[in-house]
Structures are given as C-alpha cells and as structure tokens.
Motif scaffolding. Sequence first.
Motif: not given
Length: 168
Positions: A54-74
């Motif tokens: 189980n090799d993971w990329y992972g992050w502790t993220c500070k998210l905004k209430p109700k509004l977050n934009k996540i971009f993922l590419s690989y």
Amino acid sequence: MLKIGFPTRFNLLINYEKQSRDSINNIYDFIFVVNGDSLKETDIPNTKTQNYDNDWYGWTCKLKPKLNKIFLSYRVKTNPSYGYGWKRNIHYVLCTGKYWKGKIDYAEINIHFPEKLHDEQILENTSPSGYEQMHSTMRWIFKDFNPTPDSNIRLELIDFQTYAKICK
C-alpha cells in the motif's frame, strides 16, 4: 485539516468477461493541487496490509468549508499482457467520492491516449454515457452529483494495433 490520499500503485480492473482479474499498475508524473497549492511531499507512511503493498501519496490538507478545488493528474502504463486479446478495458472508480460530505459540484475525468482514438474503437459497454471523444482524449463531466457505482467509468475499446490492422 483532512487527510487525503491516493495510491501510487492501484488496481486497474480489467477483463470484464465472465471473471474479472486485477493488475497492479504503477503511476507516474503524479500531480496533486488543492486550492492552488501544489502538494509534493507525501506525509502518509508506507504500510502493508493483506500481503499487498500500500504505497500512498497522501497529504494533510486545509480545506475550505463548502468550496475546494482539487486537481489530480498522473500517467499509467498498463500491462499489455492483460485484456481480452484485441479488447482493452479501463475502469476508473469514482464511487469512493460518496464519502465526501455533500455533493461534488463538478468533476472532469480525462483519459488521454498516445494516439488518435477513433469512434469505431469505442465499444458499446463503455459507460457512463454522455462522454466526449476528441482526438486522443475521452472526457466525462459530472455536475452536482453523489458518486455511485454507476458513476464509475468503464471504457472498453479495440486496442490500437488491432484497430490499425482492421483499417488496412
């Protein structure tokens, strides 16, 4: 703060004939951006469970209430020994997003191929419907949705070498 993770190796479900089998595929050129911040260093340690890496990329993220934009590419190189002869299957799981609180406002899934993809290569079991096919890219756009297993992308196509032979 919320922990967000993505496996660096993942199960790509293939061969949807009578039985499915899994293949492990490495991913490359991983990019993860949350609210404009590119996150590069993972903070999830490597672990093993059930005899699988189980090799993971992972992050502790500070998210905004109700509004977050996540971009993922690989990028991924699939194993050419898998598939059903001339047919290739790609399955991209979205239903894990059901655990996010509330609906997802917008999601865009783009699958890019190294060559031009022709309409005739895309087989009828490809789902969900409503995708766009443009040159070497297939795109699904979801708006205001709760992911379910029906949201998962299942792409079936004639592999490029076989399609080229058919065209000759």
